[in-house]
Design a protein around this motif. Sequence first.
Motif, short mmCIF file in Angstrom:
data_model
loop_
_atom_site.label_atom_id
_atom_site.label_comp_id
_atom_site.label_asym_id
_atom_site.label_seq_id
_atom_site.Cartn_x
_atom_site.Cartn_y
_atom_site.Cartn_z
N TYR A 35 0.84 -1.19 0.00
CA TYR A 35 0.00 0.00 0.00
C TYR A 35 0.88 1.24 0.00
CZ TYR A 35 -3.91 -2.91 1.71
OH TYR A 35 -4.90 -3.86 1.87
N GLN A 37 0.42 5.35 1.42
CA GLN A 37 -0.43 6.20 2.25
C GLN A 37 0.00 7.64 2.08
OE1 GLN A 37 -0.20 5.82 6.61
NE2 GLN A 37 -2.43 5.91 6.67
N PRO A 39 -1.30 11.87 2.70
CA PRO A 39 -2.17 12.66 3.58
C PRO A 39 -3.58 12.81 3.01
CG PRO A 39 -0.02 13.68 3.40
CD PRO A 39 -0.04 12.56 2.39
N MET A 41 -5.59 10.67 2.02
CA MET A 41 -5.99 9.71 0.99
C MET A 41 -6.21 8.31 1.56
SD MET A 41 -6.14 11.39 -1.82
CE MET A 41 -6.07 10.16 -3.10
N GLY A 42 -5.85 8.09 2.77
CA GLY A 42 -5.98 6.75 3.32
C GLY A 42 -4.98 5.79 2.69
N LEU A 43 -5.23 4.53 2.84
CA LEU A 43 -4.36 3.48 2.30
C LEU A 43 -4.87 3.06 0.91
CD1 LEU A 43 -4.08 1.47 5.57
CD2 LEU A 43 -2.10 2.25 4.30
#
Lengths: 111, 114
Positions: A35, A37, A39, A41-43
């Motif tokens: 993944y 990550q 800021p 945007m989530g994973l």
Amino acid sequence: NAGVTQTPKFRVLKTGQSMTLLCAQDMNHEYMYWYRQDPGMGLRLIHYSVGEGTTAKGEVPDGYNVSRLKKQNFLLGLESAAPSQTSVYFCASSWGRDTQYFGPGTRLTVL
Amino acid sequence: GESVGLHLPTLSVQEGDNSIINCAYSNSASDYFIWYKQESGKGPQFIIDIRSNMDKRQGQRVTVLLNKTVKHLSLQIAATQPGDSAVYFCAETDYGGSQGNLIFGKGTKLSVKP
């Protein structure tokens, strides 16, 4: 058990350079994931693997390649790094399509 | 709840109070849900999970509630402590589906005031 480990922890690249991130797990999990990550945007899933020798694309695969030559390892490669790939990268693993266990992350900066 | 844009929603609570973090999920076919906690500079850590055949599950100081009718998930933390300060993510998956990958929410930041 160490769980999921990632190397390196930090890396700074120049645009166009290549690198490989290594993920290792000692839980005998079949599934492994990469993944990113960012800021707010989530994973977001880059690539994943459902077993040794298999890989599949996730949500944001462009610019990345992966390999799963051994069950315990999952490698993420950047062939020609771009500033848009500046992010924190997390590896995870799971028995199947359920709870994923995450590594500590790799913070990558591309200048 | 879920974040919009660049800034995470923040929940600020007093130490010792109960916290409730909400999550709206997107896929009506999702049948497995997980809550993760992410402390600053660390990877997400599993807290608790729930399957769609349940509407409540309790752990140590945490309870997850699932309302499938309105596609809503909540995490309740009892007697919140400073160590609970973190970003909390919900994740959903269609466990029996063809892909079955986890879909993560953008997170809620919990701040505990001493």
